[in-house]
Design a protein around this motif. Sequence first.
Motif, PDB file in Angstrom:
ATOM      1  N   ASN A 130      11.118  85.048  49.053  1.00  0.00           N
ATOM      2  CA  ASN A 130      11.569  84.452  47.799  1.00  0.00           C
ATOM      3  C   ASN A 130      13.090  84.332  47.823  1.00  0.00           C
ATOM      4  O   ASN A 130      13.795  85.329  48.000  1.00  0.00           O
ATOM      5  N   ILE A 131      13.573  83.101  47.634  1.00  0.00           N
ATOM      6  CA  ILE A 131      14.996  82.800  47.773  1.00  0.00           C
ATOM      7  C   ILE A 131      15.545  82.323  46.430  1.00  0.00           C
ATOM      8  O   ILE A 131      15.107  81.287  45.909  1.00  0.00           O
ATOM      9  N   PRO A 132      16.501  83.057  45.823  1.00  0.00           N
ATOM     10  CA  PRO A 132      17.131  82.551  44.597  1.00  0.00           C
ATOM     11  C   PRO A 132      18.066  81.396  44.926  1.00  0.00           C
ATOM     12  O   PRO A 132      18.956  81.531  45.767  1.00  0.00           O
ATOM     13  N   ILE A 133      17.869  80.253  44.281  1.00  0.00           N
ATOM     14  CA  ILE A 133      18.743  79.097  44.496  1.00  0.00           C
ATOM     15  C   ILE A 133      19.976  79.204  43.592  1.00  0.00           C
ATOM     16  O   ILE A 133      21.099  78.973  44.012  1.00  0.00           O
ATOM     17  N   ASN A 134      19.742  79.559  42.332  1.00  0.00           N
ATOM     18  CA  ASN A 134      20.800  79.867  41.365  1.00  0.00           C
ATOM     19  C   ASN A 134      20.180  80.708  40.256  1.00  0.00           C
ATOM     20  O   ASN A 134      19.097  81.276  40.458  1.00  0.00           O
ATOM     21  N   LYS A 135      20.803  80.773  39.102  1.00  0.00           N
ATOM     22  CA  LYS A 135      20.307  81.641  38.031  1.00  0.00           C
ATOM     23  C   LYS A 135      19.031  81.127  37.395  1.00  0.00           C
ATOM     24  O   LYS A 135      18.383  81.858  36.641  1.00  0.00           O
ATOM     25  N   HIS A 136      18.657  79.881  37.690  1.00  0.00           N
ATOM     26  CA  HIS A 136      17.495  79.290  37.022  1.00  0.00           C
ATOM     27  C   HIS A 136      16.417  78.784  37.975  1.00  0.00           C
ATOM     28  O   HIS A 136      15.355  78.361  37.522  1.00  0.00           O
ATOM     29  N   TYR A 217      10.147  77.575  41.347  1.00  0.00           N
ATOM     30  CA  TYR A 217      10.058  78.011  39.956  1.00  0.00           C
ATOM     31  C   TYR A 217      11.364  77.720  39.228  1.00  0.00           C
ATOM     32  O   TYR A 217      12.461  77.942  39.757  1.00  0.00           O
ATOM     33  N   TYR A 218      11.230  77.239  38.007  1.00  0.00           N
ATOM     34  CA  TYR A 218      12.368  76.986  37.123  1.00  0.00           C
ATOM     35  C   TYR A 218      12.272  77.930  35.929  1.00  0.00           C
ATOM     36  O   TYR A 218      11.243  77.989  35.246  1.00  0.00           O
ATOM     37  N   TYR A 219      13.347  78.679  35.675  1.00  0.00           N
ATOM     38  CA  TYR A 219      13.423  79.629  34.576  1.00  0.00           C
ATOM     39  C   TYR A 219      14.451  79.109  33.571  1.00  0.00           C
ATOM     40  O   TYR A 219      15.659  79.295  33.751  1.00  0.00           O
ATOM     41  N   PRO A 220      14.017  78.436  32.508  1.00  0.00           N
ATOM     42  CA  PRO A 220      14.988  77.873  31.561  1.00  0.00           C
ATOM     43  C   PRO A 220      15.694  78.963  30.752  1.00  0.00           C
ATOM     44  O   PRO A 220      15.119  80.013  30.463  1.00  0.00           O
ATOM     45  N   LYS A 221      16.948  78.700  30.402  1.00  0.00           N
ATOM     46  CA  LYS A 221      17.706  79.580  29.525  1.00  0.00           C
ATOM     47  C   LYS A 221      17.456  79.155  28.090  1.00  0.00           C
ATOM     48  O   LYS A 221      17.849  78.055  27.676  1.00  0.00           O
ATOM     49  N   ASN A 229      12.991  88.305  23.281  1.00  0.00           N
ATOM     50  CA  ASN A 229      12.602  88.852  24.582  1.00  0.00           C
ATOM     51  C   ASN A 229      11.360  88.157  25.141  1.00  0.00           C
ATOM     52  O   ASN A 229      10.439  88.791  25.656  1.00  0.00           O
ATOM     53  N   ILE A 230      11.359  86.836  24.982  1.00  0.00           N
ATOM     54  CA  ILE A 230      10.282  86.008  25.523  1.00  0.00           C
ATOM     55  C   ILE A 230      10.876  85.135  26.622  1.00  0.00           C
ATOM     56  O   ILE A 230      11.916  84.492  26.427  1.00  0.00           O
ATOM     57  N   TYR A 231      10.213  85.102  27.768  1.00  0.00           N
ATOM     58  CA  TYR A 231      10.720  84.385  28.933  1.00  0.00           C
ATOM     59  C   TYR A 231       9.657  83.408  29.436  1.00  0.00           C
ATOM     60  O   TYR A 231       8.465  83.742  29.472  1.00  0.00           O
ATOM     61  N   LEU A 232      10.103  82.228  29.817  1.00  0.00           N
ATOM     62  CA  LEU A 232       9.203  81.203  30.332  1.00  0.00           C
ATOM     63  C   LEU A 232       9.620  80.819  31.749  1.00  0.00           C
ATOM     64  O   LEU A 232      10.792  80.913  32.113  1.00  0.00           O
ATOM     65  N   ASN A 233       8.659  80.382  32.536  1.00  0.00           N
ATOM     66  CA  ASN A 233       8.972  79.755  33.815  1.00  0.00           C
ATOM     67  C   ASN A 233       7.924  78.700  34.139  1.00  0.00           C
ATOM     68  O   ASN A 233       6.781  78.780  33.680  1.00  0.00           O
ATOM     69  N   PHE A 234       8.353  77.703  34.908  1.00  0.00           N
ATOM     70  CA  PHE A 234       7.491  76.589  35.274  1.00  0.00           C
ATOM     71  C   PHE A 234       7.559  76.386  36.784  1.00  0.00           C
ATOM     72  O   PHE A 234       8.631  76.486  37.385  1.00  0.00           O
ATOM     73  N   GLY A 235       6.412  76.108  37.387  1.00  0.00           N
ATOM     74  CA  GLY A 235       6.364  76.010  38.840  1.00  0.00           C
ATOM     75  C   GLY A 235       5.799  74.693  39.332  1.00  0.00           C
ATOM     76  O   GLY A 235       4.943  74.080  38.688  1.00  0.00           O
ATOM     77  N   ILE A 249      -3.280  68.810  52.563  1.00  0.00           N
ATOM     78  CA  ILE A 249      -2.180  69.173  51.674  1.00  0.00           C
ATOM     79  C   ILE A 249      -2.703  69.289  50.250  1.00  0.00           C
ATOM     80  O   ILE A 249      -3.470  68.436  49.777  1.00  0.00           O
ATOM     81  N   ASP A 250      -2.291  70.349  49.562  1.00  0.00           N
ATOM     82  CA  ASP A 250      -2.591  70.566  48.149  1.00  0.00           C
ATOM     83  C   ASP A 250      -1.292  70.515  47.355  1.00  0.00           C
ATOM     84  O   ASP A 250      -0.224  70.857  47.876  1.00  0.00           O
ATOM     85  N   VAL A 251      -1.369  70.123  46.085  1.00  0.00           N
ATOM     86  CA  VAL A 251      -0.212  70.175  45.196  1.00  0.00           C
ATOM     87  C   VAL A 251      -0.639  70.821  43.874  1.00  0.00           C
ATOM     88  O   VAL A 251      -1.821  70.762  43.508  1.00  0.00           O
ATOM     89  N   GLY A 252       0.318  71.434  43.173  1.00  0.00           N
ATOM     90  CA  GLY A 252      -0.030  72.095  41.929  1.00  0.00           C
ATOM     91  C   GLY A 252       1.146  72.276  40.999  1.00  0.00           C
ATOM     92  O   GLY A 252       2.313  72.090  41.382  1.00  0.00           O
ATOM     93  N   ILE A 253       0.842  72.641  39.753  1.00  0.00           N
ATOM     94  CA  ILE A 253       1.844  72.952  38.743  1.00  0.00           C
ATOM     95  C   ILE A 253       1.421  74.235  38.028  1.00  0.00           C
ATOM     96  O   ILE A 253       0.234  74.600  38.028  1.00  0.00           O
ATOM     97  N   SER A 254       2.395  74.926  37.419  1.00  0.00           N
ATOM     98  CA  SER A 254       2.081  76.159  36.710  1.00  0.00           C
ATOM     99  C   SER A 254       3.050  76.361  35.557  1.00  0.00           C
ATOM    100  O   SER A 254       4.174  75.830  35.557  1.00  0.00           O
ATOM    101  N   ALA A 255       2.628  77.143  34.554  1.00  0.00           N
ATOM    102  CA  ALA A 255       3.466  77.505  33.413  1.00  0.00           C
ATOM    103  C   ALA A 255       3.117  78.929  33.007  1.00  0.00           C
ATOM    104  O   ALA A 255       1.931  79.306  32.947  1.00  0.00           O
ATOM    105  N   ASN A 256       4.135  79.747  32.715  1.00  0.00           N
ATOM    106  CA  ASN A 256       3.922  81.163  32.431  1.00  0.00           C
ATOM    107  C   ASN A 256       4.865  81.635  31.328  1.00  0.00           C
ATOM    108  O   ASN A 256       5.979  81.130  31.186  1.00  0.00           O
TER     109      ASN A 256
END
Length: 405
Positions: A130-136, A217-221, A229-235, A249-256
């Motif tokens: 897992n590689i952090p690209i930036n804060k989000h 994964y994208y973690y919006p601010k 204290n609720i956090y969302l992320n989208f993949g 090849i498979d493709v997908g989306i996610s929301a958490n």
Amino acid sequence: MLKKILFVILCFCGLIATAQQKDSLSIKNGIDNPSILSTHHFGIFSSRLNTNFKYAPPQKTTFAFNYTSGNNFQPFVESYFPKDPAVREQLSQIKWYDRPFNFIDQETTPADYLNIVIDAVIKEFRATVNIPINKHHELGITLRSYLITKGKYPFSIFTSDEGIEWFHSNVAGGEDPFGRRYYGLNQVNFRYQDRNGNTLELNNNDFFIGGLEFNHYYYPKLSINETQNIYLNFGTHLGLNTSKFNASIDVGISANAIKKLALKNNYELNLAIGANLLRKNIINFKEVIDLGNNPYLGTLEGEIEITKYTKKGNFNAFGINYHVQSRYNKKAEAGYYKLLGKWREINGGWQNGVYTLYKPLSSWNFIYTYGTPKYLLSLFIKEDLEVNNAPDFQTGVSLKIPISK
């Protein structure tokens, strides 16, 4: 061959842990679960999606190694699918176990045909960076592989046939409720013929690379991060399947979403819910095995995790996770198929090899994690709710460490 592969992986992990002693993980980043995907005999050939319940990208690049063992058992069963709409309508009025069998003559009653038998302890080896690209933003890369075994001691203590049937005989379930003893314990019988006549067969000690997965994964601010204290992320997800049975090849989306609650006495409670959708086989590189004619696999997952922080800055966390996945085959076919198997000889579940392909698959997962600034160690057990034996019982262990300064 397997021993050499495992030896190299363990040495690699040891070298990384030694070389990166100055690195550290964020002590707690939401619910940082291991891979809890089942060893389903169709699922292992596709890039299914793990739910992400973290608050944010990791502060450092991390490496995780995940080992899973699951006992899969479904007796030999045959299935016929009539092509004539009038025959389908007639059979749909009859319970599946009472439907007459008259599909031998393909000229008078044309029908598609398949058969399946699954008996093996399937081992999964999953390595993830897992590689952090930036804060989000975060990028995850996973290589997954599988080993087909008989499940003998001491390598399958909890998932062996003996262990499961001892539990059935002495605790719950009764004597040989699904026919493992009838067919013989510690066997590998893994064979599937799809309705196109293609055959998938695996034997004891067969090892294969399942594929390579890329997860962004994208973690919006958001203001609710601070106020509630609720956090969302989208993949977004891309899977390259590399086995000879499903080169595709498979493709997908996610929301958490994750809710954090700080409690007294160094306790913390996290509540999470997530959903994902995978489009299987959006591209096939050659003719592939029909691993379910439902092109989409959807997953809904929820978890409650309680955490206790220690005086030394470590933590112990226990999570209860509910996971449900959509069916592998289109539901409509269950209204008219005909199943043939040894229903007289087997106490129950003789139909599961085909029957459960038309049912959502659900499971409870119990996860324990011990975390320090240097590593996360997780253990989990999985038990299916539909008693579909795919797998019946599954265990896993995961180690995560930082690999960047």
